[in-house]
Design a protein around this motif. Sequence first.
Motif, mmCIF file in Angstrom:
data_model
loop_
_atom_site.group_PDB
_atom_site.id
_atom_site.type_symbol
_atom_site.label_atom_id
_atom_site.label_comp_id
_atom_site.label_asym_id
_atom_site.label_seq_id
_atom_site.Cartn_x
_atom_site.Cartn_y
_atom_site.Cartn_z
ATOM 1 N N ILE A 5 -1.678 -24.283 53.069
ATOM 2 C CA ILE A 5 -2.943 -23.722 53.533
ATOM 3 C C ILE A 5 -2.650 -22.664 54.573
ATOM 4 C CG2 ILE A 5 -5.129 -24.241 54.686
ATOM 5 C CD1 ILE A 5 -4.777 -27.136 53.646
ATOM 6 N N ARG A 6 -3.339 -21.545 54.458
ATOM 7 C CA ARG A 6 -3.169 -20.457 55.417
ATOM 8 C C ARG A 6 -4.543 -20.041 55.925
ATOM 9 N NH1 ARG A 6 0.330 -15.004 55.125
ATOM 10 N NH2 ARG A 6 -0.689 -14.006 56.877
ATOM 11 N N GLN A 7 -4.624 -19.800 57.237
ATOM 12 C CA GLN A 7 -5.883 -19.381 57.848
ATOM 13 C C GLN A 7 -5.577 -18.299 58.884
ATOM 14 O OE1 GLN A 7 -7.927 -22.491 59.947
ATOM 15 N NE2 GLN A 7 -9.483 -21.098 60.723
ATOM 16 N N THR A 8 -6.468 -17.319 58.975
ATOM 17 C CA THR A 8 -6.327 -16.238 59.949
ATOM 18 C C THR A 8 -7.525 -16.241 60.882
ATOM 19 O OG1 THR A 8 -5.076 -14.890 58.383
ATOM 20 C CG2 THR A 8 -6.102 -13.744 60.221
ATOM 21 N N ILE A 9 -7.247 -16.171 62.178
ATOM 22 C CA ILE A 9 -8.288 -16.098 63.203
ATOM 23 C C ILE A 9 -8.197 -14.721 63.840
ATOM 24 C CG2 ILE A 9 -9.097 -17.028 65.406
ATOM 25 C CD1 ILE A 9 -9.469 -18.978 63.173
ATOM 26 N N GLN A 10 -9.258 -13.919 63.691
ATOM 27 C CA GLN A 10 -9.266 -12.571 64.247
ATOM 28 C C GLN A 10 -10.312 -12.429 65.329
ATOM 29 O OE1 GLN A 10 -9.628 -10.040 60.728
ATOM 30 N NE2 GLN A 10 -7.530 -9.402 61.112
ATOM 31 N N GLU A 102 0.880 -36.462 68.689
ATOM 32 C CA GLU A 102 0.505 -37.737 69.282
ATOM 33 C C GLU A 102 -1.007 -37.909 69.289
ATOM 34 O OE1 GLU A 102 2.335 -37.296 73.079
ATOM 35 O OE2 GLU A 102 4.350 -37.407 72.239
ATOM 36 N N ALA A 103 -1.722 -36.778 69.387
ATOM 37 C CA ALA A 103 -3.189 -36.806 69.382
ATOM 38 C C ALA A 103 -3.690 -35.490 68.808
ATOM 39 C CB ALA A 103 -3.727 -37.004 70.791
ATOM 40 N N PHE A 104 -4.813 -35.575 68.101
ATOM 41 C CA PHE A 104 -5.480 -34.387 67.562
ATOM 42 C C PHE A 104 -6.975 -34.673 67.603
ATOM 43 C CE2 PHE A 104 -6.929 -31.531 64.135
ATOM 44 C CZ PHE A 104 -6.382 -30.350 64.616
ATOM 45 N N TYR A 105 -7.702 -33.945 68.441
ATOM 46 C CA TYR A 105 -9.098 -34.264 68.689
ATOM 47 C C TYR A 105 -9.896 -32.997 68.982
ATOM 48 C CZ TYR A 105 -7.122 -34.025 73.390
ATOM 49 O OH TYR A 105 -6.449 -33.630 74.512
ATOM 50 N N PRO A 106 -11.222 -33.072 68.904
ATOM 51 C CA PRO A 106 -12.067 -31.909 69.210
ATOM 52 C C PRO A 106 -11.913 -31.487 70.672
ATOM 53 C CG PRO A 106 -13.333 -33.551 68.035
ATOM 54 C CD PRO A 106 -12.020 -34.182 68.387
ATOM 55 N N TYR A 107 -12.054 -30.208 70.916
ATOM 56 C CA TYR A 107 -11.915 -29.646 72.262
ATOM 57 C C TYR A 107 -12.924 -30.247 73.232
ATOM 58 C CZ TYR A 107 -11.388 -26.096 75.896
ATOM 59 O OH TYR A 107 -11.177 -25.452 77.083
ATOM 60 N N GLN A 132 -15.811 -25.347 67.663
ATOM 61 C CA GLN A 132 -14.961 -25.458 66.483
ATOM 62 C C GLN A 132 -13.481 -25.578 66.840
ATOM 63 O OE1 GLN A 132 -16.048 -21.983 64.264
ATOM 64 N NE2 GLN A 132 -17.984 -22.849 63.601
ATOM 65 N N TRP A 133 -13.168 -25.705 68.107
ATOM 66 C CA TRP A 133 -11.778 -25.797 68.549
ATOM 67 C C TRP A 133 -11.296 -27.245 68.492
ATOM 68 C CZ3 TRP A 133 -11.316 -22.455 73.614
ATOM 69 C CH2 TRP A 133 -11.631 -21.132 73.316
ATOM 70 N N TYR A 134 -10.003 -27.403 68.247
ATOM 71 C CA TYR A 134 -9.351 -28.701 68.256
ATOM 72 C C TYR A 134 -8.091 -28.625 69.116
ATOM 73 C CZ TYR A 134 -12.319 -30.913 64.843
ATOM 74 O OH TYR A 134 -13.398 -31.484 64.222
ATOM 75 N N ILE A 149 -6.433 -24.882 68.655
ATOM 76 C CA ILE A 149 -6.633 -24.069 67.458
ATOM 77 C C ILE A 149 -8.086 -24.172 67.009
ATOM 78 C CG2 ILE A 149 -4.243 -24.279 66.690
ATOM 79 C CD1 ILE A 149 -5.170 -26.339 64.619
ATOM 80 N N GLU A 150 -8.451 -23.295 66.098
ATOM 81 C CA GLU A 150 -9.787 -23.308 65.493
ATOM 82 C C GLU A 150 -9.616 -23.432 63.978
ATOM 83 O OE1 GLU A 150 -13.726 -20.428 65.235
ATOM 84 O OE2 GLU A 150 -12.146 -19.956 66.645
ATOM 85 N N PRO A 151 -9.370 -24.659 63.498
ATOM 86 C CA PRO A 151 -9.065 -24.814 62.070
ATOM 87 C C PRO A 151 -10.302 -24.695 61.186
ATOM 88 C CG PRO A 151 -9.150 -26.953 63.121
ATOM 89 C CD PRO A 151 -9.338 -25.932 64.209
ATOM 90 N N SER A 152 -10.077 -24.198 59.994
ATOM 91 C CA SER A 152 -11.140 -24.192 58.983
ATOM 92 C C SER A 152 -11.329 -25.637 58.510
ATOM 93 C CB SER A 152 -10.741 -23.301 57.813
ATOM 94 O OG SER A 152 -9.604 -23.843 57.157
#
Length: 166
Positions: A5-10, A102-107, A132-134, A149-152
């Motif tokens: 998967i590839r995503q671009t944030i501009q 170790e953790a991945f959660y909403p901002y 939308q940030w994590y 990051i701001e994942p899709s």
Amino acid sequence: MGPMIRQTIQQKKLSFWKILIMIFATAFIMDITVKLFSRISPTIASVAGIISLLIAVGGCVLIIYRHIAYYNYKLIDDDLIMERVFGRANHLFLNLKLWELEAFYPYSEISSRGKKESVKIYKFVTGINHHQWYVGEFTRSGDQYRFIIEPSEELLRAIQSVRGEQ
């Protein structure tokens, strides 16, 4: 083979008027600086004008760089790769295996997680849309790191599925 998967944030494009204002502000500041220091000495005025020019050019380059550069996120199997792209140059900033997270959660939950001392933070986001940030946390060589990051939706689902979350 796992997901690729590839995503671009501009960033939003920098408007012509903002660039024009930066140029006029630079010229105005230089003019004021030279006028103020010319009362003391013409040599000091010249040096102050050159210094103010260098500072203004540095500031403009920094602002333009931040608006032209963008981020790429790539998920290849269980490798999460984050890079900053400026022109044709890709600069790899972070490469980690998802099992290292170790953790991945909403901002929005970052304040409830507590502030950790001496945590190094990488931001791979633009703008101010925090909803939308994590945040991801991991440890390497005894040092703690956070990245934002701001994942899709597709990337978010893939990260959560590889980590075994819902």
